[in-house]
Design a protein around this motif. Structure first.
Motif, PDB file in Angstrom:
ATOM      1  N   THR A  31       0.896  -1.321  -0.158  1.00 50.82           N
ATOM      2  CA  THR A  31      -0.098  -0.069  -0.168  1.00 50.82           C
ATOM      3  C   THR A  31       0.645   1.107   0.134  1.00 50.82           C
ATOM      4  O   THR A  31       1.769   1.285   0.765  1.00 50.82           O
ATOM      5  CB  THR A  31      -1.045  -0.075   1.233  1.00 50.82           C
ATOM      6  N   ASP A  60      -3.417   0.232  -3.153  1.00 51.45           N
ATOM      7  CA  ASP A  60      -4.071  -0.166  -2.077  1.00 51.45           C
ATOM      8  C   ASP A  60      -4.216  -1.653  -2.003  1.00 51.45           C
ATOM      9  O   ASP A  60      -5.073  -2.562  -2.521  1.00 51.45           O
ATOM     10  CB  ASP A  60      -5.660   0.158  -2.333  1.00 51.45           C
ATOM     11  N   MET A  73      -2.088  -4.300  -2.474  1.00 58.10           N
ATOM     12  CA  MET A  73      -1.647  -5.084  -3.786  1.00 58.10           C
ATOM     13  C   MET A  73      -1.207  -6.523  -3.391  1.00 58.10           C
ATOM     14  O   MET A  73      -0.083  -6.657  -2.627  1.00 58.10           O
ATOM     15  CB  MET A  73      -0.823  -4.535  -4.649  1.00 58.10           C
ATOM     16  N   LEU A  78      -5.315  -3.202 -13.072  1.00 60.50           N
ATOM     17  CA  LEU A  78      -5.301  -2.179 -12.030  1.00 60.50           C
ATOM     18  C   LEU A  78      -6.532  -1.070 -12.114  1.00 60.50           C
ATOM     19  O   LEU A  78      -6.783  -0.820 -13.358  1.00 60.50           O
ATOM     20  CB  LEU A  78      -4.221  -1.441 -11.798  1.00 60.50           C
ATOM     21  N   VAL A 121      -5.931  -0.718  -7.156  1.00 60.11           N
ATOM     22  CA  VAL A 121      -6.626  -1.959  -6.734  1.00 60.11           C
ATOM     23  C   VAL A 121      -6.554  -2.924  -8.045  1.00 60.11           C
ATOM     24  O   VAL A 121      -6.925  -2.828  -9.012  1.00 60.11           O
ATOM     25  CB  VAL A 121      -7.806  -2.079  -6.289  1.00 60.11           C
TER      26      VAL A 121
END
Length: 304
Positions: free
Chosen positions: A11, A21, A23, A203, A207
């Motif tokens: 993050t 966020d 990952m 992505l 996210v």
């Protein structure tokens, strides 16, 4: 299975803005792994975290079995990096600049720089500040590949390159994989990822919304189709095609030639079989640009 890259809840926040966020990612050694998404999705942030250019807010990562934070210069010499925003200036020739990079990155085989430059069509005798964007990109590719690193991290690698040079770049990627190197690249160009990568992460706003192989990504893509029919009624074509579950936004225009447009999600096999009994004058299938495909994917994820 050994991993060249592994992240756990990685993050990065800048104040109230979350660039990446949580990952979770696993990139197998010897694979070509792509990250796609529109600008601002978090691709560059992820790469900078893996290279310890920036530090995570939380979570952690492992690159070639070591932490990017503690791996230091020894780890970075095993990585070839091409940044998305490549800034090359100076009153030195390309050859002089690459010689300087070679002293930093580690041993470069004799003749390797000239070989790569010739393949990419790069004149190493020219001063860096006089190079076009495309030639600066070629210079960046040479410095990333020249020491044959275990891991290549390439952010938008074909930006500014003409189609022939893009094809040569793809050949270089395949050769690197054949030699056991791992390639981790990002792009917002769907066709580039499809031609280069084994596996892909999509992505959205920092996210990962989907991870899959290229075949599944291609199968789930939305395509726009255009079909012209002769010797058929618009009504019969309309009723036939309206029954297809993966055909949307269907428009049938009557005339001397009946023209049909629509979008197909996934495979077009059902469409081809449905139109086979008719006299087809023309059939065109256009893949959507990545931005549109990703937006569709985002909408599906949000509605689940």
């Amino acid at each position: 299975m050994t991993l060249a890259i592994e992240t756990r809840a990685l993050t990065k926040r800048y104040g109230r803005h979350t660039a990446l966020d949580g990952m979770d990612l696993a990139v197998e050694t010897g694979s070509v792994f792509g990250m796609i998404g529109p600008n601002g999705a978090g691709k560059t942030t992820a790469m900078r975290l893996l290279l310890d250019i920036i530090r995570p807010t939380s979570g952690d990562a492992t690159v070639l079995g070591r932490s990017p934070i503690s791996g230091g210069a020894a780890l970075r010499r095993e990585i070839g990096f091409l940044p998305g925003e490549l800034l090359l200036e100076g009153r030195v020739t390309g050859r002089s600049l690459l010689k300087h990079y070679a002293e930093i990155s580690g041993p470069v085989a004799p003749g390797r720089i000239d070989e790569l430059a010739e393949r990419l069509g790069l004149d190493l005798s020219r001063h860096v500040r006089k190079l076009s964007k495309g030639n600066k990109q070629k210079l960046g590719l040479v410095q990333a590949f020249m020491h044959e690193p275990k891991l290549l991290v390439l952010d938008e690698p074909t930006s500014g390159l003409d189609p022939l040079v893009q094809q040569e770049f793809l050949s270089m990627v395949r050769e690197a994989q054949h030699n056991g190197q791992t390639v981790f690249l990002s792009s917002h160009v769907l066709s580039e990822i499809q031609n280069a990568a084994d596996k892909v992460a999509v992505l959205r706003n920092g996210v990962i919304v989907k991870v899959g192989d290229v075949a599944s990504l291609r199968a789930s893509a939305v395509r726009r189709v255009f079909v012209d029919f002769a010797d058929a009624s618009a009504a019969s074509i309309q009723s036939t095609l309206a029954a297809l579950p993966n055909l949307d936004h269907l428009t049938v225009t009557d005339g001397a030639v009946v023209q049909v447009t629509g979008t197909v999600e996934g495979h077009i096999d059902a469409l081809v079989k449905a139109i086979a009994p008719f006299h087809v004058v023309d059939l065109r299938v256009e893949e959507q640009d990545l931005e549109s495909s990703v937006i569709d994917l985002y909408s599906k994820e949000a509605n689940k």
